[in-house]
Design a protein around this motif. Structure first.
Motif, short mmCIF file in Angstrom:
data_model
loop_
_atom_site.label_atom_id
_atom_site.label_comp_id
_atom_site.label_asym_id
_atom_site.label_seq_id
_atom_site.Cartn_x
_atom_site.Cartn_y
_atom_site.Cartn_z
N PRO A 103 77.18 48.59 10.97
CA PRO A 103 77.54 49.92 10.47
C PRO A 103 76.46 50.48 9.55
CG PRO A 103 79.41 48.43 10.34
CD PRO A 103 78.23 47.59 10.70
N ALA A 104 76.34 51.78 9.54
CA ALA A 104 75.29 52.44 8.76
C ALA A 104 75.38 52.14 7.28
CB ALA A 104 75.34 53.95 9.00
N ASP A 105 76.61 51.95 6.78
CA ASP A 105 76.79 51.74 5.34
C ASP A 105 76.99 50.27 4.96
OD1 ASP A 105 79.22 51.49 6.57
OD2 ASP A 105 80.33 52.69 5.09
N PRO A 108 83.00 41.62 2.73
CA PRO A 108 83.51 41.52 4.11
C PRO A 108 82.75 42.39 5.11
CG PRO A 108 85.31 41.77 2.54
CD PRO A 108 84.05 42.02 1.77
N GLU A 109 82.08 43.43 4.60
CA GLU A 109 81.33 44.31 5.49
C GLU A 109 79.86 43.92 5.60
OE1 GLU A 109 80.63 46.13 1.44
OE2 GLU A 109 81.87 44.63 2.43
N GLY A 110 79.44 42.91 4.86
CA GLY A 110 78.04 42.54 4.79
C GLY A 110 77.52 41.87 6.05
N ARG A 111 76.21 41.96 6.27
CA ARG A 111 75.56 41.31 7.40
C ARG A 111 74.29 40.61 6.92
NH1 ARG A 111 77.17 43.35 12.53
NH2 ARG A 111 75.63 41.90 13.39
N VAL A 112 73.94 39.54 7.60
CA VAL A 112 72.74 38.76 7.29
C VAL A 112 71.89 38.66 8.55
CG1 VAL A 112 71.85 36.49 6.62
CG2 VAL A 112 73.86 37.44 5.46
N ALA A 169 65.77 48.18 8.04
CA ALA A 169 67.23 48.14 8.19
C ALA A 169 67.91 47.39 7.05
CB ALA A 169 67.59 47.47 9.52
N ALA A 170 67.10 46.76 6.19
CA ALA A 170 67.65 45.88 5.16
C ALA A 170 67.83 46.58 3.82
CB ALA A 170 66.74 44.68 4.97
N ARG A 214 70.03 48.89 13.24
CA ARG A 214 71.45 48.70 12.94
C ARG A 214 72.31 49.03 14.15
NH1 ARG A 214 73.52 49.15 7.32
NH2 ARG A 214 71.90 48.27 5.97
N THR A 215 71.97 50.09 14.85
CA THR A 215 72.73 50.46 16.05
C THR A 215 72.60 49.40 17.12
OG1 THR A 215 72.44 52.83 15.60
CG2 THR A 215 72.99 52.19 17.86
N SER A 216 71.39 48.87 17.30
CA SER A 216 71.17 47.86 18.35
C SER A 216 71.93 46.57 18.07
CB SER A 216 69.67 47.58 18.49
OG SER A 216 69.17 46.88 17.37
#
Length: 226
Positions: free
Chosen positions: A28-30, A61-65, A112-113, A22-24
């Motif tokens: 965001p952590a949450d 809005p904060e989600g990632r794929v 990370a998922a 997640r950092t790389s």
């Protein structure tokens, strides 16, 4: 039938791995994260996954794929066209889709998922991506092809081939992650590579000591490349 098994020492929940990836990627952590691990092929129904991603990213809005596997890069013209078609006039949403290509550290990606998903329309047997993701703590969400139903049962969600339904299932999987955690932990022996190898060893011994004819159904002869 001898179900597929995976290396439980490699595929396991790991807060350090989770934070590392997640950092790389600047996640965001949450932030809720969906992982799609598959090669770029028609049976994987990438356009459907992308339409579901658009619907979900619009809601979160904060989600990632994260998309990884052979052909999952911006160098793939077909994938670029699929993304343009799926996101349409909301193409800025695609900025939260990371194309990671082929990875040799899937245990880190899965850790990370929050959700591991497949949107295949055909051709699946017992998808290792679902099992590996589950063993890393991700809730599985899959379409009803091959053995997906038996893998996902009690651990996540089975969906129709519908983008909005898939997006809704992702939302629920993220919200109920803690609820599914005990079931995922209890299923580790069932999906263990050690159990799978022992089952094959037992079968070989039965063949050697008997007639040599033992009915067998194998979940998936060879792991499918990502």
């Amino acid at each position: 039938m001898i179900p597929n098994g995976v290396d439980l020492l490699r595929f396991r929940p790991d807060p350090f791995r989770r934070a590392l990836l997640r950092t790389s990627l600047g996640v965001p952590a949450d932030a809720p994260v969906i992982v799609f691990a598959a090669r770029y092929a028609g049976m994987k129904n990438v356009p459907l996954f992308l339409r579901a991603a658009r619907a979900w990213l619009r809601r979160r809005p904060e989600g990632r794929v994260l998309m990884c596997g052979a052909g999952m890069t911006r160098a793939n013209a077909g994938l670029r066209e699929d993304m343009a078609a799926a996101f349409g006039d909301e193409i800025p949403l695609a900025d939260r889709v990371s194309l990671l290509g082929v990875r040799d550290d899937m245990e880190i990606v899965y850790a990370a998922a929050d959700v591991v998903s497949l949107t295949s329309s055909s051709g699946e047997a017992a998808p290792l991506s679902l099992i590996e993701g589950m063993m890393c703590g991700a809730v599985p969400v899959a379409t009803d092809v091959g053995d997906c139903a038996s893998i996902v049962a009690g651990h996540g969600f089975l969906t129709p081939l519908d983008a909005e339904a898939i997006a809704q299932a992702w939302c629920e999987a993220v919200e109920r992650g803690a609820e599914f955690a005990p079931a995922l932990a209890l299923s580790r022996e069932r999906f263990s590579r050690t159990r799978m190898i022992a089952a094959y060893a037992g079968l070989i011994e039965r063949v050697r000591g008997g007639s040599g004819r033992v009915p067998l159904t194998v979940a998936e002869p060879l792991p499918e490349p990502f």
